[in-house]
Scaffold this active site. Structure first.
Site, PDB file in Angstrom:
ATOM      1  CB  SER A 102    -126.020  15.566  25.079  1.00 15.37           C
ATOM      2  OG  SER A 102    -126.136  14.466  25.942  1.00 15.37           O
ATOM      3  CG  ASP A 104    -132.191   5.560  28.154  1.00 12.72           C
ATOM      4  OD1 ASP A 104    -131.424   6.533  28.283  1.00 12.72           O
ATOM      5  OD2 ASP A 104    -132.164   4.577  28.906  1.00 12.72           O
ATOM      6  CG  PHE A 146    -121.853   6.250  19.352  1.00 10.66           C
ATOM      7  CD1 PHE A 146    -122.580   5.993  18.202  1.00 10.66           C
ATOM      8  CD2 PHE A 146    -122.501   6.133  20.584  1.00 10.66           C
ATOM      9  CE1 PHE A 146    -123.920   5.642  18.263  1.00 10.66           C
ATOM     10  CE2 PHE A 146    -123.846   5.783  20.655  1.00 10.66           C
ATOM     11  CZ  PHE A 146    -124.554   5.532  19.487  1.00 10.66           C
TER      12      PHE A 146
HETATM   13  P1  ITT Z   1    -128.524  10.997  25.552  1.00  6.66           P
HETATM   14  O1  ITT Z   1    -128.182  12.446  25.657  1.00  6.66           O
HETATM   15  O2  ITT Z   1    -129.297  10.669  24.295  1.00  6.66           O
HETATM   16  O3  ITT Z   1    -129.180  10.402  26.787  1.00  6.66           O
HETATM   17  P2  ITT Z   1    -126.359   9.174  26.263  1.00  6.66           P
HETATM   18  O4  ITT Z   1    -125.024   8.942  25.637  1.00  6.66           O
HETATM   19  O5  ITT Z   1    -126.411   9.595  27.700  1.00  6.66           O
HETATM   20  O6  ITT Z   1    -127.113  10.243  25.340  1.00  6.66           O
HETATM   21  P3  ITT Z   1    -127.915   6.783  26.958  1.00  6.66           P
HETATM   22  O7  ITT Z   1    -128.333   7.371  28.258  1.00  6.66           O
HETATM   23  O8  ITT Z   1    -128.958   6.126  26.124  1.00  6.66           O
HETATM   24  O9  ITT Z   1    -127.227   7.881  26.019  1.00  6.66           O
HETATM   25  O10 ITT Z   1    -126.742   5.795  27.241  1.00  6.66           O
HETATM   26  C1  ITT Z   1    -126.467   4.737  26.433  1.00  6.66           C
HETATM   27  C2  ITT Z   1    -124.975   4.457  26.425  1.00  6.66           C
HETATM   28  O11 ITT Z   1    -124.862   3.186  25.771  1.00  6.66           O
HETATM   29  C3  ITT Z   1    -124.227   5.479  25.591  1.00  6.66           C
HETATM   30  O12 ITT Z   1    -123.444   6.316  26.371  1.00  6.66           O
HETATM   31  C4  ITT Z   1    -123.338   4.633  24.690  1.00  6.66           C
HETATM   32  O13 ITT Z   1    -122.066   4.585  25.245  1.00  6.66           O
HETATM   33  C5  ITT Z   1    -123.967   3.271  24.696  1.00  6.66           C
HETATM   34  N1  ITT Z   1    -124.657   3.058  23.430  1.00  6.66           N
HETATM   35  C6  ITT Z   1    -125.958   3.329  23.116  1.00  6.66           C
HETATM   36  N2  ITT Z   1    -126.217   3.038  21.837  1.00  6.66           N
HETATM   37  C7  ITT Z   1    -125.064   2.598  21.322  1.00  6.66           C
HETATM   38  C8  ITT Z   1    -124.675   2.166  20.051  1.00  6.66           C
HETATM   39  O14 ITT Z   1    -125.503   2.187  19.022  1.00  6.66           O
HETATM   40  N3  ITT Z   1    -123.418   1.763  19.882  1.00  6.66           N
HETATM   41  C9  ITT Z   1    -122.541   1.760  20.914  1.00  6.66           C
HETATM   42  N4  ITT Z   1    -122.811   2.171  22.138  1.00  6.66           N
HETATM   43  C10 ITT Z   1    -124.072   2.591  22.343  1.00  6.66           C
END
Ligand code: ITT
Length: 186
Positions: free
Chosen positions: A8, A65, A139
């Site tokens: 999402s 993740d 982001f």
């Molecule tokens: P999904 O629906 O894919 O799970 P999510 O945002 O909940 O989306 P995650 O559970 O993997 O994703 O959480 C990882 C968090 O870490 C995400 O909310 C971001 O704020 C941060 N994050 C992950 N990758 C990042 C990136 O490339 N740059 C900056 N922040 C990142």
């Protein structure tokens, strides 16, 4: 070929599209939310997510993740990154870092692809947490993270530039390589 990406997070989706579309892979988003268990590693979170999703989706799919691991905070927020981003945000991390000397940090991304069995691809990028937010691209924690060997934050980079060095870009690279070796083009 088309690949279903269950996420999402629009930032992740755009990065995957930018990386995979030049390779002839169209990424289709499915935003089903799936349970994210409390675990010590991203790999466990991915394995659990996939085992839940495989009963709710027909056909192959992948998830990502990821997390930010700050050395001076003993790896926090790590597997809790999504929750910490939602509750504390970048400002919260900067506040926690006040007076912390060791600002080294790394991002890790774990991609789980399911095609009847689970395949895991990972990527890590090391860098540091700066003292203030910079940039409006990207982001999540991008505005406070500067990768090693660079002076720009991820939020000051175009997606293509970030993808070349980022945790997700490296995991996608492994994933694309695997797809090339294991799937016939259709
Ligand atoms: P999904 O629906 O894919 O799970 P999510 O945002 O909940 O989306 P995650 O559970 O993997 O994703 O959480 C990882 C968090 O870490 C995400 O909310 C971001 O704020 C941060 N994050 C992950 N990758 C990042 C990136 O490339 N740059 C900056 N922040 C990142």
């Amino acid at each position: 070929m088309r690949l279903v990406f269950v996420t999402s997070n629009r930032g992740k989706l755009e990065e995957a599209r930018k990386y995979l579309s030049p390779l002839g892979i169209e990424v289709v988003q499915k935003s089903i939310s799936y349970p994210e268990i409390q675990a010590n590693t991203l790999e466990e979170v991915v394995a659990f997510g996939v085992s839940w999703l495989r009963d709710h989706i027909t056909g192959p799919f992948f998830i990502d993740d990821s997390g930010l691991f700050v050395e001076g905070l003993n790896g926090f927020p790590g597997v809790y990154s999504a929750y910490v981003y939602k509750t504390l945000g970048n400002e919260g991390i900067l506040k926690l870092m006040e007076g912390v000397e060791d600002r080294r940090a790394y991002f890790k991304s774990v991609i789980g692809y399911y095609d009847g069995e689970l395949h895991i691809f990972t990527g890590v990028v090391h860098g540091k947490i700066i003292n203030e937010k910079r940039g409006d691209k990207g982001f999540g924690f991008d505005p406070i993270f500067v990768p090693e060997g660079y002076s720009k934050t991820f939020a000051e980079m175009e997606i293509e530039e970030k993808n070349k060095i980022s945790h997700r870009g490296l995991a996608l690279k492994e994933f694309a390589q695997w797809l090339k070796e294991n799937l016939k083009k259709d």
